[in-house]
Design a protein around this motif. Structure first.
Motif, PDB file in Angstrom:
ATOM      1  N   PRO A  26      -8.403   1.904   6.572  1.00 22.51           N
ATOM      2  CA  PRO A  26      -8.958   1.290   7.657  1.00 22.51           C
ATOM      3  C   PRO A  26      -8.126  -0.024   8.206  1.00 22.51           C
ATOM      4  CG  PRO A  26     -10.564   2.152   6.227  1.00 22.51           C
ATOM      5  CD  PRO A  26      -9.549   1.884   5.343  1.00 22.51           C
ATOM      6  N   LEU A  27      -8.031  -0.942   7.238  1.00 27.92           N
ATOM      7  CA  LEU A  27      -7.436  -2.434   7.597  1.00 27.92           C
ATOM      8  C   LEU A  27      -6.197  -2.369   8.148  1.00 27.92           C
ATOM      9  CD1 LEU A  27      -8.472  -4.516   4.386  1.00 27.92           C
ATOM     10  CD2 LEU A  27      -9.856  -4.421   6.722  1.00 27.92           C
ATOM     11  N   ILE A  28      -5.366  -1.209   7.637  1.00 27.78           N
ATOM     12  CA  ILE A  28      -3.950  -1.244   8.090  1.00 27.78           C
ATOM     13  C   ILE A  28      -3.761  -0.479   9.182  1.00 27.78           C
ATOM     14  CG2 ILE A  28      -2.908  -1.968   5.723  1.00 27.78           C
ATOM     15  CD1 ILE A  28      -2.123   1.031   5.375  1.00 27.78           C
ATOM     16  N   GLU A  29      -4.675   0.350   9.445  1.00 28.67           N
ATOM     17  CA  GLU A  29      -4.832   1.248  10.533  1.00 28.67           C
ATOM     18  C   GLU A  29      -5.313   0.671  11.755  1.00 28.67           C
ATOM     19  OE1 GLU A  29      -6.645   4.994   9.386  1.00 28.67           O
ATOM     20  OE2 GLU A  29      -4.734   5.676   8.376  1.00 28.67           O
ATOM     21  N   MET A  30      -6.172  -0.459  11.890  1.00 26.17           N
ATOM     22  CA  MET A  30      -6.836  -1.137  13.013  1.00 26.17           C
ATOM     23  C   MET A  30      -6.095  -2.435  12.869  1.00 26.17           C
ATOM     24  SD  MET A  30     -10.465   0.164  11.964  1.00 26.17           S
ATOM     25  CE  MET A  30     -11.261  -0.738  13.451  1.00 26.17           C
ATOM     26  N   PRO A  31      -4.757  -2.831  13.430  1.00 23.10           N
ATOM     27  CA  PRO A  31      -4.268  -4.046  13.381  1.00 23.10           C
ATOM     28  C   PRO A  31      -4.760  -4.920  14.700  1.00 23.10           C
ATOM     29  CG  PRO A  31      -2.946  -2.489  14.631  1.00 23.10           C
ATOM     30  CD  PRO A  31      -3.951  -1.616  13.876  1.00 23.10           C
ATOM     31  N   ALA A  34      -9.656   1.741  -3.562  1.00 22.58           N
ATOM     32  CA  ALA A  34      -8.762   0.737  -3.019  1.00 22.58           C
ATOM     33  C   ALA A  34      -8.461   1.354  -1.587  1.00 22.58           C
ATOM     34  CB  ALA A  34      -7.659   0.211  -3.774  1.00 22.58           C
ATOM     35  N   GLU A  35      -7.943   2.833  -1.646  1.00 19.81           N
ATOM     36  CA  GLU A  35      -7.389   3.416  -0.630  1.00 19.81           C
ATOM     37  C   GLU A  35      -8.363   3.612   0.479  1.00 19.81           C
ATOM     38  OE1 GLU A  35      -5.285   7.734   0.226  1.00 19.81           O
ATOM     39  OE2 GLU A  35      -6.033   7.265  -1.832  1.00 19.81           O
ATOM     40  N   ASP A  36      -9.856   3.611   0.199  1.00 18.65           N
ATOM     41  CA  ASP A  36     -10.831   3.843   1.103  1.00 18.65           C
ATOM     42  C   ASP A  36     -11.048   2.574   1.828  1.00 18.65           C
ATOM     43  OD1 ASP A  36     -11.300   6.332   0.264  1.00 18.65           O
ATOM     44  OD2 ASP A  36     -12.830   5.683  -0.981  1.00 18.65           O
ATOM     45  N   VAL A  37     -10.679   1.369   1.210  1.00 20.87           N
ATOM     46  CA  VAL A  37     -10.944   0.078   1.938  1.00 20.87           C
ATOM     47  C   VAL A  37      -9.628  -0.324   2.588  1.00 20.87           C
ATOM     48  CG1 VAL A  37     -11.339  -2.309   1.361  1.00 20.87           C
ATOM     49  CG2 VAL A  37     -12.692  -0.629   0.066  1.00 20.87           C
ATOM     50  N   VAL A  38      -8.510  -0.208   2.094  1.00 25.39           N
ATOM     51  CA  VAL A  38      -7.226  -0.749   2.672  1.00 25.39           C
ATOM     52  C   VAL A  38      -6.895   0.089   3.778  1.00 25.39           C
ATOM     53  CG1 VAL A  38      -4.863  -1.222   2.206  1.00 25.39           C
ATOM     54  CG2 VAL A  38      -6.636  -1.679   0.423  1.00 25.39           C
ATOM     55  N   LEU A  75      -5.146  -7.427  -0.600  1.00 25.10           N
ATOM     56  CA  LEU A  75      -3.565  -7.567  -0.901  1.00 25.10           C
ATOM     57  C   LEU A  75      -3.481  -7.832  -2.241  1.00 25.10           C
ATOM     58  CD1 LEU A  75      -0.723  -7.641  -0.123  1.00 25.10           C
ATOM     59  CD2 LEU A  75      -0.988 -10.175   0.773  1.00 25.10           C
ATOM     60  N   ASP A  76      -4.238  -8.836  -2.900  1.00 19.76           N
ATOM     61  CA  ASP A  76      -3.917  -9.427  -4.297  1.00 19.76           C
ATOM     62  C   ASP A  76      -4.547  -7.906  -4.979  1.00 19.76           C
ATOM     63  OD1 ASP A  76      -3.300 -11.889  -3.714  1.00 19.76           O
ATOM     64  OD2 ASP A  76      -5.362 -12.485  -3.544  1.00 19.76           O
ATOM     65  N   LEU A  77      -5.525  -7.197  -4.712  1.00 23.44           N
ATOM     66  CA  LEU A  77      -5.859  -6.011  -5.552  1.00 23.44           C
ATOM     67  C   LEU A  77      -4.844  -5.010  -5.816  1.00 23.44           C
ATOM     68  CD1 LEU A  77      -7.911  -4.281  -6.972  1.00 23.44           C
ATOM     69  CD2 LEU A  77      -8.959  -3.644  -4.715  1.00 23.44           C
ATOM     70  N   VAL A  78      -4.268  -4.645  -4.555  1.00 25.22           N
ATOM     71  CA  VAL A  78      -3.154  -3.584  -4.400  1.00 25.22           C
ATOM     72  C   VAL A  78      -1.939  -3.987  -5.134  1.00 25.22           C
ATOM     73  CG1 VAL A  78      -1.378  -2.502  -2.850  1.00 25.22           C
ATOM     74  CG2 VAL A  78      -3.707  -2.925  -2.004  1.00 25.22           C
ATOM     75  N   LYS A  79      -1.601  -5.601  -5.114  1.00 19.94           N
ATOM     76  CA  LYS A  79      -0.313  -6.105  -6.030  1.00 19.94           C
ATOM     77  C   LYS A  79      -0.785  -5.712  -7.462  1.00 19.94           C
ATOM     78  CE  LYS A  79       1.534  -9.636  -3.066  1.00 19.94           C
ATOM     79  NZ  LYS A  79       1.601 -10.988  -2.926  1.00 19.94           N
ATOM     80  N   GLU A  80      -2.054  -5.988  -7.942  1.00 14.99           N
ATOM     81  CA  GLU A  80      -2.533  -5.703  -9.259  1.00 14.99           C
ATOM     82  C   GLU A  80      -2.200  -4.519  -9.788  1.00 14.99           C
ATOM     83  OE1 GLU A  80      -6.254  -6.309 -11.974  1.00 14.99           O
ATOM     84  OE2 GLU A  80      -6.406  -7.129 -10.163  1.00 14.99           O
ATOM     85  N   PHE A 101       0.760  -1.295  -0.115  1.00 13.61           N
ATOM     86  CA  PHE A 101      -0.009   0.184  -0.151  1.00 13.61           C
ATOM     87  C   PHE A 101       0.928   1.357  -0.125  1.00 13.61           C
ATOM     88  CE2 PHE A 101      -2.574   3.188   2.311  1.00 13.61           C
ATOM     89  CZ  PHE A 101      -3.569   3.282   1.515  1.00 13.61           C
ATOM     90  N   GLY A 102       1.990   1.223   0.716  1.00 14.06           N
ATOM     91  CA  GLY A 102       2.954   2.419   0.780  1.00 14.06           C
ATOM     92  C   GLY A 102       3.437   2.644  -0.659  1.00 14.06           C
ATOM     93  N   ASN A 103       4.027   1.419  -1.278  1.00 17.72           N
ATOM     94  CA  ASN A 103       4.310   1.693  -2.562  1.00 17.72           C
ATOM     95  C   ASN A 103       3.407   2.166  -3.469  1.00 17.72           C
ATOM     96  OD1 ASN A 103       6.692   0.621  -1.663  1.00 17.72           O
ATOM     97  ND2 ASN A 103       6.436  -1.577  -2.310  1.00 17.72           N
ATOM     98  N   LEU A 104       1.996   1.514  -3.277  1.00 14.55           N
ATOM     99  CA  LEU A 104       0.882   2.173  -4.318  1.00 14.55           C
ATOM    100  C   LEU A 104       0.749   3.823  -4.167  1.00 14.55           C
ATOM    101  CD1 LEU A 104      -1.224   1.353  -6.230  1.00 14.55           C
ATOM    102  CD2 LEU A 104      -2.703   0.996  -4.327  1.00 14.55           C
ATOM    103  N   MET A 105       0.852   4.340  -2.834  1.00 15.28           N
ATOM    104  CA  MET A 105       0.756   5.481  -2.584  1.00 15.28           C
ATOM    105  C   MET A 105       1.841   6.450  -3.410  1.00 15.28           C
ATOM    106  SD  MET A 105      -2.209   6.052  -1.052  1.00 15.28           S
ATOM    107  CE  MET A 105      -2.598   4.642  -2.267  1.00 15.28           C
ATOM    108  N   ASP A 106       3.076   5.861  -3.026  1.00 15.30           N
ATOM    109  CA  ASP A 106       4.177   6.688  -3.767  1.00 15.30           C
ATOM    110  C   ASP A 106       4.065   6.616  -5.141  1.00 15.30           C
ATOM    111  OD1 ASP A 106       5.373   6.738  -1.415  1.00 15.30           O
ATOM    112  OD2 ASP A 106       6.688   5.209  -1.695  1.00 15.30           O
ATOM    113  N   LYS A 107       3.479   5.467  -5.748  1.00 17.17           N
ATOM    114  CA  LYS A 107       3.321   5.653  -7.315  1.00 17.17           C
ATOM    115  C   LYS A 107       2.271   6.613  -7.625  1.00 17.17           C
ATOM    116  CE  LYS A 107       2.766   2.321 -10.990  1.00 17.17           C
ATOM    117  NZ  LYS A 107       2.652   0.915 -11.521  1.00 17.17           N
TER     118      LYS A 107
END
Length: 756
Positions: free
Chosen positions: A84-89, A78-82, A102-107, A40-46
Motif C-alpha cells: 500500500p505504501l508504494i501504490e499510494m505515492p 512485509a508485503e501486506d504493509v509495503v 525500507l530498513d526491514l525490506v533491506k534486511e 521491494f521488487g528485488n524481494l518479490m523476485d527473490k
C-alpha cells in the motif's frame, strides 16, 4: 541550579535531535520511496525464486527448512504493509513508515540460504526385512531356534556364528533377522545390519550404522567425532541388536561408537575364524558345521528342481552331494548349474569334473573350491568363463556397475565390438544374468552386481593357475605390494592407496589396467610408452589434473575412464583412433582438445556434470560419425551460440550424427529443436532439459523414462512445441510463463505421456 540548567539543555538537545531526524526523514521521502520500490521488487523476485526451489524440492520429496518458512512468513507480512505504501505515492504523512519499512525490506533481501530444503527422513523401522533364500533342512531350523533362545538371555551380550566359508552363516543370520521382523518386531528397538567384509574400514562401518539410524555425518569428519555422534544416538535406544556380517579381524567397537558394554546392546557377528571370536570377546561361539546328508540332499533338490525326480539321476547326484561335504553354498551353486539337465551323462561328468579339479586347489580350502569350481567348469563358453574371472579384478564385495562392466568386456574383446552399443549391452546383460543364475554373481543395488568373497577367491586361484593363460593380476582393495608379471594381460590396482605410480617395465600383452580410487596426483611422462597393447584404462576417482602426451602411444585403446577426476585439460587424442568409450563426467574439463572430431570410432561420450566446459571447437562433434550415446546433463556448454570469433560446436552438429540413439542434454532454449522433429523420432531414448545454466541447479536424470523433456522458465506463448511434444513420453513443466488450464488440456491431448 546548575543541575537544573544542565537537565534543561540535555532535554533540549534530545528534542532537537528527534525533530531533526523527523525533518530529515521528511526531506528524504522521495528518495526513500524510490529505493523502497526497487528493494521491494528485488524481494518479490527473490521470494518467487525460493518458492520455485521449494516446489522442485517437494517433487524430490525433500522437506523445507524451518528458517526458510519463517523467512517467507516475514516477507508475506512485509508485503501486506509495503505494497500500500508504494501504490499510494505523494502521501508525505507516510514518510516515517516508508523509512522504517525500507530498513526491514533491506534486511529481508540480505538473507541468504545455501539450500532451501533437506532430505526427508522416514521413520526408523525397528527391523528391516532382508532378501534371502529360505532355510532348507531340519538342521537349519534347529540352528534358528537355538539362536533365538540365546538372544533372549539377558546374560549373553555377544554372540558369534562361525564356520568355514560358504557354510551358510549369512543366510542363517538374515533369516534370523526376518524372523524378528515377522514374528517378534518388538524384541528390539532397532536391529542394525552391517556388512564388514575382508578389508576392515571403520569409516565404512560407521557410515552403515549412521545411515540406518538416520544420523547425518559431514564428509571429512574424523572417526572419533562420528563415533561420539553414533554413541549419543544409540544410547537413546533401550534395546539394540547390532549384526556384523563377515568379520575377518577384531573390530574396536568403542572406536566405532557402539555401546558394546552396555546391557542394552547385543552384538551378533559372523566370521570364518575362531580367533576372531576370541578377540571380540564373545560370550557364545555358535559353530555351524556341514549339513547332514539328508539336509544336503534336500537343498540340492530345492536348487536343481524336478530333474532329480528321476531315479536314474539320483544315484550320481547323491554321490556329488556327498562330495560337497555338506557345504550349502557349493550345493546350491551346483544345483543351479545342473537345473533342467536330465541327461545322466552330464551328472556323471559333473562328479568326474569335481574329482579331477581337486588337485588344483591343494592347501587352499580345497573342500570349498573343489565344489564351487564345478559351476565354473559348467559354464557353456570360454567367454562366460573369462567374464567371470574378469569380475575378480574388482575388490571384495565391490558394487560393480553392470553398464561399465559390459563396456570393459567389449573393449577387451570378450564381446564383439562390431555390434551397436545397444546390441553389445543386451548381449552383456545376458552374460551377467547367466552368471547370476549360476550363483557366480549376486545382484546388488539397481544396475550393479557383486561377487561373493568365496567366488572371488576361486576366480583368483583359477586365473593364476598354470592351465589358464588369461593373465589376470589383482590386488584390489589391498595396499600395493607386488608388480605383476610381464606376461600379465589384465591388471587391477583398485583402491590400493597408490600415491606415486611405479615405473612399469615393458608389458607388451597388457590389455586392461584399473587404477581407479587411488590418490595418484601425477602420471609420469613416459608411463604409457610400454603399454602399447592397452585396450581399457580406468583412472577414475584419482587426483590427476592432466594426462601425459605418452597416452598417444595407446593406439589400441578402446575405453578411457576419467570420471570424477580433477582433470582440467587433455592432450590431443587424435591418435586414439580405436577409442569406443570416453568418460569425462564430473571432471573440471574446460574444453575438448584439438582434433577431437577425429575420433571416428567413438560410440559413447560422457560429459555429464562438467560445470566448467565452455569450449567445444566447431567440427568436434560432427566428426564423431560413430557416436551412439551422448551424456551431457548438468553440463555448462552452450549449444546455441553461433557467432563470435571462436565459433563453437552448435546443435546442428548433433543433428548430423546418423547413429546417435541416446541423448541427455541441457539446452538454453527450445529454438534449436523446432526443426528437429524427424531427428528426435530416431532417438530411442532422450532426456532433454530446456533451462538456463546455473552452477547450483543440478538436474536429476530419470533412469526409466524413455523420452523425457523438462521445460523450465520457457515462455509457452512464444515457443512452438507441438512437434517436440509429439516425440516426448514424459514432460516436466517448471515455472513456465504463459501456463494456464488451456495449455494443460492441450498438452494432455498431444501425447499419452506423463505431465507434471
Amino acid at each position: 541550579m546548575e543541575a537544573i540548567v544542565s537537565a534543561v539543555i540535555d532535554g533540549a538537545k534530545t528534542v532537537l535531535k528527534f525533530t531533526w531526524s523527523r525533518i530529515k526523514t521528511l526531506s528524504e521521502y522521495g528518495k526513500n520511496i524510490l529505493e523502497l520500490r526497487e528493494q521491494f521488487g528485488n524481494l518479490m523476485d527473490k521470494k518467487l525464486s525460493i518458492i520455485e526451489d521449494i516446489t522442485i524440492a517437494k517433487m524430490e520429496r525433500k522437506t523445507t527448512k524451518p528458517q526458510v518458512n519463517e523467512w517467507l512468513m516475514k516477507v508475506s507480512r512485509a508485503e501486506d504493509v509495503v505494497r500500500p505504501l508504494i501504490e499510494m505515492p505523494g502521501m508525505m504523512l507516510q514518510c516515517w513508515r516508508v523509512a522504517k519499512n525500507l530498513d526491514l525490506v533491506k534486511e529481508l533481501n540480505s538473507t541468504h540460504f545455501e539450500t532451501v530444503a533437506t532430505e526427508s527422513s522416514s521413520p526408523i523401522i525397528a527391523v528391516q526385512e532382508m532378501a534371502v533364500a529360505f532355510l532348507v533342512g531340519q538342521g537349519a531350523a534347529s540352528h534358528m531356534k537355538q539362536l533365538l533362545e540365546i538372544l533372549k538371555r539377558d546374560d549373553i551380550g555377544r554372540i558369534a556364528v562361525w564356520g568355514m566359508g560358504g557354510i551358510g552363516k549369512t543366510t542363517l543370520v538374515k533369516n534370523l533377522s526376518n524372523e524378528l521382523y515377522f514374528s517378534s518386531p518388538n524384541s528390539f528397538d532397532i536391529v542394525i545390519w552391517v556388512q564388514v567384509s575382508r578389508s576392515l574400514d571403520l569409516s565404512t562401518i560407521q557410515s552403515q550404522i549412521a545411515k540406518r539410524i538416520h544420523l547425518k555425518v559431514e564428509a571429512g569428519d574424523p572417526t572419533h567425532i562420528i563415533a561420539s555422534k553414533i554413541l549419543r544416538r544409540l544410547k537413546l535406544r533401550k534395546k539394540i541388536l547390532l549384526i556384523l556380517d563377515d568379520v575377518w579381524e577384531m573390530i574396536d567397537l568403542d572406536a566405532v561408537g557402539v555401546p558394546s558394554k552396555d546391557p542394552c546392546c547385543k552384538i551378533l557377528l559372523t566370521t570364518r575364524s575362531l580367533d576372531v571370536c576370541r578377540h571380540m570377546d564373545v560370550h557364545v561361539s555358535f559353530q555351524l558345521n556341514q549339513m547332514s546328508e539328508e539336509d544336503a540332499w534336500n537343498l540340492l533338490v530345492h536348487s536343481a528342481g524336478p530333474v532329480l525326480d528321476s531315479y536314474v539321476i539320483e544315484s550320481p547326484a547323491r554321490k556329488i552331494v556327498a562330495s560337497c561335504n555338506g557345504l550349502p553354498l557349493g550345493i546350491k551353486a551346483l544345483g543351479n548349474s545342473m537345473r533342467d539337465r536330465p541327461q545322466i551323462e552330464l551328472w556323471r561328468n559333473a562328479h568326474l569334473r569335481w574329482r579331477c579339479s581337486s588337485p588344483l586347489f591343494k592347501n587352499i580350502e580345497k573342500e570349498i573350491f573343489g565344489t564351487l569350481a564345478t559351476s565354473y567348469h559348467f559354464l557353456p563358453s570360454k567367454i562366460l568363463k573369462q567374464c567371470f574371472l574378469f569380475c575378480s579384478l574388482y575388490p571384495a564385495s565391490f558394487s560393480i556397475d553392470v553398464a561399465e562392466l559390459i563396456q570393459c568386456w567389449v573393449s577387451d574383446g570378450l564381446i564383439n565390438e562390431s555390434q551397436s552399443l545397444e546390441e553389445a549391452h543386451n548381449y552383456g546383460v545376458a552374460l551377467v544374468e547367466h552368471l547370476k543364475d549360476s550363483c557366480l554373481l549376486d545382484q546388488d543395488s539397481e544396475g550393479t552386481v557383486k561377487m561373493h568373497d568365496i567366488f572371488r577367491d576361486l576366480a583368483i586361484v583359477l586365473s593364476q593357475s598354470q592351465e589358464l593363460v588369461y593373465g589376470f593380476h589383482t590386488q584390489s582393495g589391498l595396499p600395493f605390494h607386488q608388480m605383476p608379471n610381464e606376461s600379465s594381460k589384465r591388471v587391477s590396482f583398485i583402491r590400493c592407496r597408490i600415491k606415486r605410480l611405479p615405473k612399469f617395465p615393458v608389458y607388451s600383452q597388457l590389455t586392461v589396467l584399473f587404477l581407479q580410487g587411488n590418490p595418484i596426483q601425477k602420471i609420469p611422462k613416459k608411463f604409457f610408452y610400454n603399454l602399447v597393447s592397452l585396450r581399457v584404462l580406468n583412472l577414475s576417482e584419482t587426483r590427476i589434473t592432466s594426462l601425459p602426451r605418452s597416452i598417444l602411444c595407446l593406439c589400441e585403446l578402446r575405453s578411457l575412464f576419467l570420471r570424477n577426476c580433477s582433470i582440467q585439460k587433455l592432450p590431443s587424442l587424435k591418435s586414439l583412433c580405436k577409442l569406443l568409450v570416453l568418460d569425462l563426467s564430473s571432471t573440471h574439463i574446460k574444453a575438448l582438445p584439438k582434433g577431437f572430431g577425429s575420433l571416428r570410432s567413438l560410440r559413447e561420450l560422457n560429459l555429464s556434470c562438467t560445470p566448467f566446459l565452455n569450449k567445444i571447437a566447431a567440427g568436434s562433434i560432427s566428426g564423431l560419425s560413430s557416436l551412439e550415446t551422448l551424456y551431457m546433463s548438468s553440463s555448462s556448454y552452450n549449444w546455441n551460440l553461433k557467432t563470435g570469433k571462436n565459433r563453437g560446436a552448435t546443435f546442428d552438429e548433433l543433428l548430423s550424427l546418423e547413429h546417435l540413439s541416446v541423448l541427455q542434454i541441457r539446452l538454453d532454449s527450445v529454438k534449436c529443436l523446432e526443426s528437429a522433429s524427424f531427428w528426435l523420432k530416431k532417438l530411442t531414448r532422450f532426456d532433454i532439459q530446456i533451462r538456463q545454466w546455473s552452477h547450483d541447479s543440478n538436474h536429476y536424470v530419470a533412469k526409466h523414462n524413455k523420452k523425457r523433456l523438462v521445460l523450465r522458465g520457457v515462455d509457452l506463448r512464444l515457443e512452438n512445441l507441438q512437434d517436440l511434444l509429439y516425440n516426448t513420453s514424459s514432460l516436466d513443466v517448471l515455472t513456465c510463463v504463459g501456463m494456464c488450464q488451456r495449455h494443460l488440456l492441450s498438452l494432455s491431448s498431444l501425447f499419452p505421456g506423463n505431465v507434471s
